[in-house]
Write an enzyme that holds these catalytic residues in place. Structure first.
Site, PDB file in Angstrom:
ATOM      1  CG  ASN A  55      -9.089  -2.472   2.339  1.00  0.00           C
ATOM      2  OD1 ASN A  55      -8.483  -3.501   2.756  1.00  0.00           O
ATOM      3  ND2 ASN A  55      -8.850  -1.469   3.260  1.00  0.00           N
ATOM      4  CD  GLU A  56      -9.462  -2.559   7.525  1.00  0.00           C
ATOM      5  OE1 GLU A  56      -9.808  -1.663   8.081  1.00  0.00           O
ATOM      6  OE2 GLU A  56      -8.269  -3.409   7.957  1.00  0.00           O
ATOM      7  CD  GLU A  66      -2.956   1.336   2.312  1.00  0.00           C
ATOM      8  OE1 GLU A  66      -2.737   0.465   3.470  1.00  0.00           O
ATOM      9  OE2 GLU A  66      -3.956   1.970   1.962  1.00  0.00           O
ATOM     10  CB  CYS A  94      -7.326   2.909   4.053  1.00  0.00           C
ATOM     11  SG  CYS A  94      -7.762   1.824   5.511  1.00  0.00           S
TER      12      CYS A  94
HETATM   13  O1  AHR Z   1      -2.144  -1.141   6.867  1.00  0.00           O
HETATM   14  C1  AHR Z   1      -2.563  -0.204   7.196  1.00  0.00           C
HETATM   15  C2  AHR Z   1      -4.103  -0.126   7.075  1.00  0.00           C
HETATM   16  O2  AHR Z   1      -4.699  -0.824   8.086  1.00  0.00           O
HETATM   17  C3  AHR Z   1      -4.686  -0.428   5.891  1.00  0.00           C
HETATM   18  O3  AHR Z   1      -5.112   0.523   4.933  1.00  0.00           O
HETATM   19  C4  AHR Z   1      -6.174  -0.863   6.162  1.00  0.00           C
HETATM   20  O4  AHR Z   1      -6.667  -1.803   5.352  1.00  0.00           O
HETATM   21  C5  AHR Z   1      -6.048  -1.340   7.508  1.00  0.00           C
HETATM   22  O5  AHR Z   1      -7.015  -0.492   8.512  1.00  0.00           O
END
Ligand code: AHR
Length: 665
Positions: free
Chosen positions: A385-386, A47, A248
């Site tokens: 994602n989440e 990321e 994120c």
């Molecule tokens: O890894 C950091 C963050 O942690 C990521 O962007 C997210 O998916 C999680 O909350």
């Protein structure tokens, strides 16, 4: 006092008796060759957080190369003399550029200077490719003096390299030259003077756009390339899967700033800039100059996956911005409308075409034109994602329907939300089962106690549902107020990974997160690999991952402790695999206590093992320590061997040690 010492004595005796009663025999049932371990089992999660892409893996050394940072288009630049910002440049999606004209005085110079990302790191004798899109609007050639400078020096010359570049075309054109650094410096600047003599007398104008500087020696020598040391570190892990681009960042703080893969392909000059959501996520780690140039885009990602031998696993937006950040906000910023969802679904289908379609298909053509006519062979696609709750489930089903219909060969990954368990997590799994996704992404950044309680997490998972992708995890040592990298947390990751390995029939992928962090630009820690402008360092957690990935074998074999460590306690943890290719048994044993443990590893089913057992040991007993840029090899795996008597490896595992044993059949 007397009673106290009596009680202490009894307690001591009880502890000693318990220790005496503990049988540390590990039995490996060598004849029970179990489930196949997926080649994707241990992978990487990337990321653009902690300056992981721009300023990190992506080797570009110039910050704000297209003058598109907003609202400050000069961010990262110093301007002197007569410089004007204009916005009718040659690249539609990045229209800004600068016009440099003479300053109108014999002793006043015009020029621009870039500070790079926390400075520009240059290495002695290394070559750097400078390039710029430029034109001379009045047709009169000008000379640029391009310099590497040390702004902090008190020597006579700030510049230590200076090269001229003649710009002579009235039309926009890319100019390139290679510059060699004569020193190693972590924080150089790039300075460009409008230098020809006539500019002082009032003539000479030049337009500059997309000012770029790359090391020539990137990974595989690609011009729009990646930092070699960082890719080497990834390659050395032998990752089986490569998740991208987050995190994120996929969601964005609002839908406008979400990650849109189509903006990341085609000529780099025309990839529109986006804000990085980690710029402002944490007020205590605020980085106003954090943007995404998308120079490391989806083409570069697929190529890199291929080059490091990992299956690409892209994650796309499901039509929702970050749920955390938008829980109480206007929905309009957080979720696209039902009609709007089509665009997102098309993005998913088009990405599959970009990766796998024939070179004459609409998106396959874009890939081919970028240099890869052959398909990339993408197999996995994660949506969301989440994400959690009905908002997500209702959107996901349209993606599942469309992808299944058009591409039944693609394995779909859904989300179980940000929690490692609990109501939302259960609801997520329930819905993922209903939707029949192929894998479910689980995230757990959890404290030591959670890890101690989760050493058998996957033993009782439903064997008939989707498979598990442990997509983001790390041990965060909150309890000791040490939420940063240290060996004391890494040892619990090692112990926890035995449950991944033992349950490889349902756990098909696992990726620690986050991957990269710039020592001067991080927002989140711990992380796997740290770096500055010149060097990088692999954390102890990195070596834990590497020890598993390089010793993953092909099949699980049962390995049990005679006295299993009770839930929530420190002790011994184990798992074992067989490698059909090398005909080796590989046993992993982790001792999370502080005391050494005498352990017998019985290879049940074998009569006599040939030779000794090779060992690889990671000593995490220095709890607070980790590898640093100054001391990168403080804790690294050590090779050794240990005696085998008949079919039994006789060994002692020191406190807070992780040992991999290998024996030939
Ligand atoms: O890894 C950091 C963050 O942690 C990521 O962007 C997210 O998916 C999680 O909350």
């Amino acid at each position: 006092m007397k009673i106290n010492s009596l009680l202490a004595g009894v307690a001591f005796m009880a502890t000693s008796l318990a220790a005496y009663a503990q049988d540390n025999t590990v039995t490996v049932q060598t004849k029970k060759i179990g489930a196949e371990i997926q080649p994707t089992m241990y992978g990487i999660f990337f990321e653009d957080i902690n300056f992981g892409a721009d300023g990190g893996l992506y080797a570009e050394l110039v910050k704000n190369r297209s003058f598109e940072f907003s609202p400050d288009h000069y961010m990262g630049w110093d301007m002197f003399g007569k410089v004007e910002l204009r916005n009718d440049g040659p690249f539609e999606k990045n229209p800004h550029y600068v016009r440099l004209s003479c300053a109108g005085h014999g002793d006043m110079w015009t020029g621009i200077q870039n500070e790079g990302f926390f400075g520009i790191g240059l290495k002695k004798d290394a070559e750097y490719r400078f390039s710029v899109w430029a034109r001379v609007p009045d047709g009169n050639a000008v000379t640029l003096m391009v310099q590497f400078i040390d702004q902090n020096t008190m020597d006579d010359n700030q510049q230590f390299v200076s090269q001229d570049l003649v710009i002579d075309s009235k039309e926009w054109k890319k100019y390139t030259m290679v510059m060699k650094s004569n020193r190693t410096i972590a924080k150089a600047n790039l300075r460009i003077f409008l230098s020809n003599p006539q500019h002082r007398s009032g003539t000479g104008t030049v337009d500059l756009e997309h000012v770029s500087l790359f090391p020539v020696d990137t990974w595989m020598g690609h011009e729009n390339g990646m930092r070699k040391d960082l890719v080497q570190a990834l390659y050395d892990m032998r990752p089986g899967v490569f998740r991208f681009p987050g995190g994120c960042i996929v969601e964005g703080s609002n839908l406008e700033t979400r990650y849109q893969w189509k903006n990341t392909v085609g000529p780099v000059e025309n990839r529109p800039l986006n804000k990085n959501r980690w710029e402002s996520t944490f007020i205590n780690r605020y980085y106003p100059d954090y943007f995404q140039s998308y120079g490391l885009g989806f083409y570069e990602y697929f190529l890199l996956s291929e080059e490091i031998g990992a299956e690409p696993l892209p994650v796309l937006n499901v039509g929702m911005a970050c749920q955390y950040q938008n829980w109480n906000n206007e929905k309009a910023h957080a979720e696209c409308s039902a009609e709007g969802l089509k665009e997102y679904i098309d993005d998913a289908l088009d990405l599959i075409e970009f990766a796998n379609g024939p070179a004459d298909s609409e998106w396959g053509k874009v890939r081919a034109e970028m240099g890869h006519p052959e398909p990339f062979g993408m197999k996995y696609l994660a949506i969301g994602n989440e994400q959690w709750d009905k908002f997500y489930f209702d959107r996901l089903k349209f993606f599942v329907e469309a992808v299944r219909k058009a591409h039944p060969e693609i394995l779909i990954i859904g989300s179980s939300g940000p929690d490692s368990e609990g109501e939302m997590f259960d609801l997520g799994w329930e819905d993922m089962k209903k939707q029949k996704v192929d894998l479910v992404d689980e995230h757990f950044y959890r404290p030591v106690d959670w890890f101690k309680n989760s050493m058998n997490r996957y033993d009782d998972y439903d064997r008939n549902g989707p498979k598990v992708f442990a997509g983001e995890y790390a041990c965060h040592d909150h309890g000791n107020r040490m939420k940063w990298n240290h060996a004391g947390a890494s040892i619990y990751e090692a112990a926890f990974m035995t449950t991944l390995e033992r349950n490889a029939d349902i756990v098909h992928m696992a990726t620690y997160a986050p991957l990269f962090a710039h020592v001067e630009g991080w927002q989140w820690r711990p992380d796997l690999i740290w770096f500055d402008n010149l060097n990088s360092v692999k954390s102890v957690s990195y070596y834990v991952q590497q020890m598993y990935a390089r010793n993953m074998g092909t099949n699980v074999v049962p390995a049990t402790l005679a006295t299993p460590t009770p839930k929530g306690e420190d002790g011994l943890f184990t798992s074992a695999v067989y490698d059909k290719n090398t005909e080796e048994y590989i046993v992993k044993v982790i001792n999370t206590t502080e005391q050494p443990k005498t352990v017998d590893i019985v290879l049940d089913g074998l009569k006599q093992v040939k030779g000794n057992a090779a060992t690889l040991t990671l000593d995490c007993s220095d709890y607070t320590l980790d590898n640093t840029l100054e001391n990168p090899d403080a804790i690294v795996p050590q090779e050794g061997w240990t005696k085998v008597e008949g079919n039994t490896i006789k060994t002692t595992i020191d406190g807070k040690n992780f040992v991999v044993f290998k024996v030939k059949k």
